[in-house]
Scaffold this motif. Structure first.
Motif, PDB file in Angstrom:
ATOM      1  N   PHE A  87       0.758  -1.236   0.081  1.00  0.00           N
ATOM      2  CA  PHE A  87       0.076   0.020  -0.089  1.00  0.00           C
ATOM      3  C   PHE A  87       1.065   1.316   0.020  1.00  0.00           C
ATOM      4  O   PHE A  87       0.512   2.213  -0.599  1.00  0.00           O
ATOM      5  N   GLY A  88       1.832   1.384   0.774  1.00  0.00           N
ATOM      6  CA  GLY A  88       3.032   2.313   0.618  1.00  0.00           C
ATOM      7  C   GLY A  88       3.513   2.627  -0.722  1.00  0.00           C
ATOM      8  O   GLY A  88       3.784   3.666  -1.187  1.00  0.00           O
ATOM      9  N   LEU A  89       3.898   1.660  -1.242  1.00  0.00           N
ATOM     10  CA  LEU A  89       4.183   1.641  -2.707  1.00  0.00           C
ATOM     11  C   LEU A  89       3.269   2.052  -3.746  1.00  0.00           C
ATOM     12  O   LEU A  89       3.754   3.152  -4.427  1.00  0.00           O
ATOM     13  N   PHE A  90       1.907   1.849  -3.436  1.00  0.00           N
ATOM     14  CA  PHE A  90       0.775   2.333  -4.291  1.00  0.00           C
ATOM     15  C   PHE A  90       0.874   3.971  -4.062  1.00  0.00           C
ATOM     16  O   PHE A  90       0.422   4.710  -4.700  1.00  0.00           O
ATOM     17  N   ILE A  91       0.833   4.250  -2.882  1.00  0.00           N
ATOM     18  CA  ILE A  91       0.829   5.662  -2.192  1.00  0.00           C
ATOM     19  C   ILE A  91       1.953   6.322  -3.095  1.00  0.00           C
ATOM     20  O   ILE A  91       1.482   7.720  -3.507  1.00  0.00           O
ATOM     21  N   GLN A  92       3.093   6.082  -2.844  1.00  0.00           N
ATOM     22  CA  GLN A  92       4.034   6.646  -3.523  1.00  0.00           C
ATOM     23  C   GLN A  92       3.976   6.722  -5.063  1.00  0.00           C
ATOM     24  O   GLN A  92       4.331   7.838  -5.780  1.00  0.00           O
ATOM     25  N   SER A 127       0.203   7.205 -12.902  1.00  0.00           N
ATOM     26  CA  SER A 127       0.429   6.489 -11.606  1.00  0.00           C
ATOM     27  C   SER A 127       0.437   5.026 -11.686  1.00  0.00           C
ATOM     28  O   SER A 127       1.329   4.380 -11.029  1.00  0.00           O
ATOM     29  N   LEU A 128      -0.169   4.578 -12.842  1.00  0.00           N
ATOM     30  CA  LEU A 128       0.087   2.978 -13.072  1.00  0.00           C
ATOM     31  C   LEU A 128       1.617   2.980 -13.763  1.00  0.00           C
ATOM     32  O   LEU A 128       1.884   1.472 -13.313  1.00  0.00           O
ATOM     33  N   LEU A 129       1.801   3.781 -14.467  1.00  0.00           N
ATOM     34  CA  LEU A 129       3.243   3.502 -14.938  1.00  0.00           C
ATOM     35  C   LEU A 129       4.279   3.656 -13.695  1.00  0.00           C
ATOM     36  O   LEU A 129       5.227   2.705 -13.818  1.00  0.00           O
ATOM     37  N   ALA A 130       3.902   4.606 -12.822  1.00  0.00           N
ATOM     38  CA  ALA A 130       4.848   4.670 -11.634  1.00  0.00           C
ATOM     39  C   ALA A 130       5.078   3.302 -10.957  1.00  0.00           C
ATOM     40  O   ALA A 130       5.906   2.921 -10.364  1.00  0.00           O
ATOM     41  N   MET A 131       3.741   2.740 -10.849  1.00  0.00           N
ATOM     42  CA  MET A 131       3.193   1.634 -10.037  1.00  0.00           C
ATOM     43  C   MET A 131       4.111   0.239 -10.377  1.00  0.00           C
ATOM     44  O   MET A 131       4.868  -0.242  -9.792  1.00  0.00           O
ATOM     45  N   GLY A 132       4.148   0.265 -11.874  1.00  0.00           N
ATOM     46  CA  GLY A 132       5.099  -0.828 -12.461  1.00  0.00           C
ATOM     47  C   GLY A 132       6.378  -0.646 -12.275  1.00  0.00           C
ATOM     48  O   GLY A 132       7.072  -1.313 -12.098  1.00  0.00           O
ATOM     49  N   ALA A 133       6.744   0.630 -12.529  1.00  0.00           N
ATOM     50  CA  ALA A 133       8.300   1.034 -12.359  1.00  0.00           C
ATOM     51  C   ALA A 133       8.806   0.979 -11.019  1.00  0.00           C
ATOM     52  O   ALA A 133       9.868   0.514 -10.543  1.00  0.00           O
ATOM     53  N   ASN A 134       7.949   1.296  -9.902  1.00  0.00           N
ATOM     54  CA  ASN A 134       8.276   0.939  -8.763  1.00  0.00           C
ATOM     55  C   ASN A 134       8.329  -0.285  -8.076  1.00  0.00           C
ATOM     56  O   ASN A 134       9.334  -0.706  -7.296  1.00  0.00           O
ATOM     57  N   LEU A 135       7.683  -1.183  -8.859  1.00  0.00           N
ATOM     58  CA  LEU A 135       7.803  -2.649  -8.299  1.00  0.00           C
ATOM     59  C   LEU A 135       9.083  -3.358  -8.957  1.00  0.00           C
ATOM     60  O   LEU A 135       9.672  -3.909  -8.231  1.00  0.00           O
ATOM     61  N   VAL A 136       9.400  -2.912 -10.032  1.00  0.00           N
ATOM     62  CA  VAL A 136      10.590  -3.608 -10.679  1.00  0.00           C
ATOM     63  C   VAL A 136      11.938  -2.843 -10.013  1.00  0.00           C
ATOM     64  O   VAL A 136      12.808  -3.452  -9.623  1.00  0.00           O
ATOM     65  N   THR A 249       5.481  11.020   3.986  1.00  0.00           N
ATOM     66  CA  THR A 249       5.227  10.408   2.845  1.00  0.00           C
ATOM     67  C   THR A 249       5.064  11.574   1.903  1.00  0.00           C
ATOM     68  O   THR A 249       5.598  11.440   0.789  1.00  0.00           O
ATOM     69  N   LEU A 250       4.264  12.836   2.218  1.00  0.00           N
ATOM     70  CA  LEU A 250       4.377  13.828   1.267  1.00  0.00           C
ATOM     71  C   LEU A 250       5.521  14.568   0.791  1.00  0.00           C
ATOM     72  O   LEU A 250       5.652  15.043  -0.117  1.00  0.00           O
ATOM     73  N   LEU A 251       6.617  14.411   1.985  1.00  0.00           N
ATOM     74  CA  LEU A 251       7.823  15.163   1.645  1.00  0.00           C
ATOM     75  C   LEU A 251       8.664  14.076   0.525  1.00  0.00           C
ATOM     76  O   LEU A 251       9.604  14.836   0.283  1.00  0.00           O
ATOM     77  N   MET A 252       7.864  13.102   0.291  1.00  0.00           N
ATOM     78  CA  MET A 252       8.795  12.429  -0.945  1.00  0.00           C
ATOM     79  C   MET A 252       8.732  13.302  -2.075  1.00  0.00           C
ATOM     80  O   MET A 252       9.480  12.856  -3.200  1.00  0.00           O
ATOM     81  N   ILE A 253       7.904  14.360  -2.028  1.00  0.00           N
ATOM     82  CA  ILE A 253       8.106  15.120  -3.502  1.00  0.00           C
ATOM     83  C   ILE A 253       9.385  15.924  -3.583  1.00  0.00           C
ATOM     84  O   ILE A 253       9.718  16.306  -4.643  1.00  0.00           O
ATOM     85  N   ILE A 254      10.119  16.105  -2.339  1.00  0.00           N
ATOM     86  CA  ILE A 254      11.508  16.797  -2.431  1.00  0.00           C
ATOM     87  C   ILE A 254      12.388  15.634  -3.496  1.00  0.00           C
ATOM     88  O   ILE A 254      13.050  16.245  -4.361  1.00  0.00           O
ATOM     89  N   PRO A 255      12.755  14.301  -2.948  1.00  0.00           N
ATOM     90  CA  PRO A 255      13.642  13.840  -4.084  1.00  0.00           C
ATOM     91  C   PRO A 255      12.800  13.388  -5.174  1.00  0.00           C
ATOM     92  O   PRO A 255      13.834  13.400  -6.187  1.00  0.00           O
TER      93      PRO A 255
END
Length: 283
Positions: A87-92, A127-136, A249-255
């Motif tokens: 779920f954290g990966l989904f949020i990111q 967001s779906l693209l990001a989810m796939g990339a995040n999983l890899v 979680t919201l501060l992930m916008i910095i990186p």
């Protein structure tokens, strides 16, 4: 006076990347905040509740001194942990998909030439693209850590531009992986500094917010003759814990911002463009 506009595609030194990143966030904070409020914040609140639940009801149920009870709870513990991490990966992914959709519109249409409806049509797909990339990305880093930890750090840094490349260029995951590898290795240490700096910033803010909970936890267990179960902590402790989780979680916008500017910096160095107005900020 005309509005300031950040030019992303530009050669920048490390310090300029950092300063321009925060300048961009400062200038665009209102529309970005509105986007996050609508599309991301409700899920971040759920994530914060999930973290509180995990700490209060799952972790506190584990008794390391009772091996039989520990083995009985180990299955549900790992299941809850896996669901929470997923779920954290989904949020990111939702956050980065929404944010990079804004940057994509900013780059292609120009500041002030688009509205939120232009982004809402793209943020779900991104967001779906990001989810796939995040999983890899997570799998690659995980296996790197298993190998000897240091390879995990190398992979995490080398593929840190994967998301922005995959979303912005849209040429496939394999191409995004190779592009990130190629670009980052031209300035590997600068990229590492940017990523570490962003992590330290998030950690520092989270620590600052959680000072009251740390003080209470220490006083409860260090200066008390009996162990205090986290379930018995006061309500405000869990409220602060949830706020800390949401803010970090919201501060992930910095990186994500650092990585976007580093990507365009490295891209410009690889494929220079002719630009008559070579200012990073124009008025």
């Amino acid at each position: 006076m005309e509005q300031k506009e950040i030019q992303f595609r530009k050669k920048r030194e490390l310090g300029v990347i950092i300063s321009d990143s925060f300048e961009f966030l400062k200038l665009e904070i209102k529309p970005i905040s509105r986007l996050i409020l609508i599309y991301v914040l409700p899920f971040v609140v759920l994530y914060a509740f999930g973290q509180v639940y995990l700490q209060r009801n799952v972790l506190s149920a584990i008794d390391l001194t009772d091996q039989e009870k520990l083995m009985a709870n180990i299955g549900p513990f790992y299941l809850n942990m896996f669901l929470f991490l997923f779920f954290g990966l989904f949020i990111q992914s939702l956050l980065v998909g929404t944010y990079y959709s804004y940057i994509e519109a900013y780059l292609k249409l120009g500041k002030g030439n688009f509205n939120l409806s232009d982004i809402s049509a793209k943020f779900f797909a991104n967001s779906l693209l990001a989810m796939g990339a995040n999983l890899v990305f997570a799998v690659i880093v995980f296996f790197g850590i298993i190998m000897c930890f240091l390879p995990g750090i190398y992979f995490a840094n080398t593929f840190s531009l994967l998301l922005i490349i995959f979303i912005y260029e849209k040429k496939g995951l394999g191409d995004a992986l190779s592009r990130s590898w190629k670009l980052v290795n031209t300035q590997w240490w600068n990229t590492l500094i940017l990523n570490l700096l962003a992590i330290v910033m998030i950690w520092a803010v989270s620590m600052l917010i959680s000072i009251p909970t740390m003080v209470m936890g220490i006083s409860k267990n260090l200066f008390s003759s009996e162990f205090t179960n986290p379930v018995d902590y006061p309500q405000w402790y869990w409220i602060v814990t949830g706020i800390t989780a949401a803010v970090s979680t919201l501060l992930m916008i910095i990186p994500f911002t650092f990585q976007a500017f580093q990507y365009f910096n490295l891209e410009e160095r690889e494929n220079p463009t002719i630009n008559l107005n070579d200012n990073s900020i124009t008025e």
